[in-house]
Design an enzyme around this catalytic site. Structure first.
Site, PDB file in Angstrom:
ATOM      1  N   GLU A 112       0.617  -0.480  -0.100  1.00 24.95           N
ATOM      2  CA  GLU A 112       0.024   0.099   0.142  1.00 24.95           C
ATOM      3  C   GLU A 112       0.250   0.915  -0.138  1.00 24.95           C
ATOM      4  O   GLU A 112       2.129   0.728   0.427  1.00 24.95           O
ATOM      5  CB  GLU A 112      -0.729   0.275   1.163  1.00 24.95           C
ATOM      6  CG  GLU A 112      -1.716  -1.101   0.657  1.00 24.95           C
ATOM      7  CD  GLU A 112      -2.446  -1.192   0.176  1.00 24.95           C
ATOM      8  OE1 GLU A 112      -3.101  -0.206  -1.244  1.00 24.95           O
ATOM      9  OE2 GLU A 112      -3.544  -1.990  -0.230  1.00 24.95           O
ATOM     10  N   ASP A 229       3.185  25.878 -26.230  1.00 25.01           N
ATOM     11  CA  ASP A 229       3.010  26.329 -24.863  1.00 25.01           C
ATOM     12  C   ASP A 229       4.379  26.935 -23.983  1.00 25.01           C
ATOM     13  O   ASP A 229       5.596  25.301 -24.659  1.00 25.01           O
ATOM     14  CB  ASP A 229       2.436  25.449 -23.556  1.00 25.01           C
ATOM     15  CG  ASP A 229       2.280  25.998 -22.541  1.00 25.01           C
ATOM     16  OD1 ASP A 229       1.696  27.407 -22.544  1.00 25.01           O
ATOM     17  OD2 ASP A 229       3.074  25.373 -21.799  1.00 25.01           O
ATOM     18  N   ASP A 365       1.803  21.214 -19.430  1.00 21.23           N
ATOM     19  CA  ASP A 365       2.299  22.046 -20.598  1.00 21.23           C
ATOM     20  C   ASP A 365       2.127  21.750 -22.131  1.00 21.23           C
ATOM     21  O   ASP A 365       1.380  22.506 -22.259  1.00 21.23           O
ATOM     22  CB  ASP A 365       3.555  22.314 -20.428  1.00 21.23           C
ATOM     23  CG  ASP A 365       4.368  22.185 -19.025  1.00 21.23           C
ATOM     24  OD1 ASP A 365       4.526  23.596 -18.795  1.00 21.23           O
ATOM     25  OD2 ASP A 365       4.820  21.279 -18.010  1.00 21.23           O
TER      26      ASP A 365
END
Length: 399
Positions: A112, A229, A365
């Protein structure tokens, strides 16, 4: 295998040539008992079955109990093939980091997902021995710092193995579909495919399989457009879209992402996509820079066909929310597809989420570049001019 030194012939992973010290644990003492201990030693509620787990009964030399938790073990001593003895310590996250500090160990198993500070403590415990750390979990906590480290920060020292429901071959197709349908939509991909879940805050709560498509040659009559971008410390990103106007479907066909590089280097990588490819770009492309001309001008000087003005919708607006909602609407109506080989795009798609109602502007991005291109879809152009020659007809007799 590490505790006993008994490796099967087919095993080509790491082998320890000596007895080892291992720490294994989960979120609580009860979960450690019911998970790790059950798998390694045997069912905790039947002491007579201890020794039916992965560690052979003949190799269990001794064991000590954990105080305060019924049938929970604290340590297990294991016979190693060298004649030495390995030691397994069973711990839990709720004991706190201090309980994991004392030992120098060869191997740590987190069953976990553990807190980030505990994860780094596990690494520290293995530094002196050049040991290994393993985690096994379903990523229901989403793109946490630990998950990001494995999925978004490539390193030769780390690897990820994903098991999906399709790897559980004992299920029939009907049983798989029933299991998948039993989970809520926002957990479905995490539980069945290992895709980090972002719960109700996910911006695109869409199953990845619904938008993924294998790459194929783009028809010449589909117009294309690129989106940019700009970045430096965060990456500069680019995406190419192809538009099937007959079905009004957008295909994301190419992706690029690179940090700390100049426009010269980015342009060199992107120009092969097509010298005439039109490029949409954001408002900061017009900002002056200390190094000289603004970014848009710098890319134009490198031969890239940037559109005359920054990306906006047809009415002149540039709302981020409007762009995201159009992308989501297309995904949900089967009008948005992404080539399966653009792995960076899917990394951002899985991470993109809101916090307190606001879009988290991190690791987005490529998605931003894609959104700019979609906003300027009206400026998409054919990759090459297609000429049509009309056949000659005898029009005599027509009025």
């Amino acid at each position: 295998m590490h505790l006993t030194g008994q490796y099967p012939e087919w095993w080509d992973g790491r082998r320890f040539e000596k007895a080892v010290v291992v720490i294994a644990g989960s979120e609580s003492a009860e979960l450690t008992r019911d998970g790790v201990q059950r798998l390694l030693v045997g069912p905790p509620d039947r002491e007579e079955d201890w020794g039916t787990g992965f560690i052979p009964q003949s190799a269990i030399v001794a064991r000590t109990r954990r105080m305060g938790v019924s049938n929970a073990l604290d340590t297990v001593t294991v016979q190693h093939v060298t004649g030495e003895r390995s030691t397994l310590y069973l711990k839990s996250y709720d004991q706190g980091r201090s309980k994991w500090q004392a030992n120098t160990v060869d191997f740590v198993w987190f069953d976990e997902e553990c807190p980030e500070d505990l994860y780094f403590e596990g690494i520290t415990r293995t530094n002196a021995t050049k040991g290994s750390v393993m985690m096994t979990f379903t990523p229901l906590r989403g793109m946490s710092a630990v998950v990001q480290r494995y999925l978004l920060e490539p390193s030769k020292d780390r690897t990820t193995v994903t098991m999906t429901i399709d790897d559980a071959e004992h299920y029939s197709d009907e049983e798989r579909n029933k299991i998948i349908a039993s989970y809520p939509a926002h957990e479905r991909e995490a539980r069945t495919k290992g895709v980090p879940s972002l719960g109700s805050g996910r911006i695109f709560p869409v199953e990845e399989s619904l938008i993924t498509i294998a790459p194929f040659p783009i028809p010449d009559h589909w117009p294309r457009i690129g989106g940019l971008d700009f970045g430096w410390d965060h990456p500069t990103a680019a995406a190419e879209l192809a538009w099937d106007r007959d079905s009004d479907t957008i295909y994301v066909t190419k992706g690029y992402r690179r940090r700390e590089a100049t426009p010269v280097l980015h342009a060199a990588s992107l120009k092969p996509w097509g010298e005439k490819l039109p490029w949409a770009w954001p408002h900061d492309g017009n900002n002056d820079t200390a190094a000289g001309p603004n970014l848009a001008s710098q890319y134009r000087s490198q031969g890239m066909n940037l559109l005359p003005d920054r990306a906006t919708f047809e009415d002149g607006s540039n709302s981020v929310e409007a762009g995201l909602m159009e992308m989501l609407d297309r995904m949900q109506t089967n009008r948005w597809k992404v080539f399966s080989n653009i792995s960076e795009w899917f990394e951002e798609f899985r991470l993109y989420h809101r916090k307190n109602g606001k879009v988290v502007k991190e690791i987005d991005d490529l998605l931003s570049a894609t959104r700019y291109a979609m906003m300027m879809l009206r400026s998409a152009e054919l990759p090459k001019q297609v000429a049509f020659k009309m056949p000659k007809r005898d029009l005599r007799g027509f009025i």
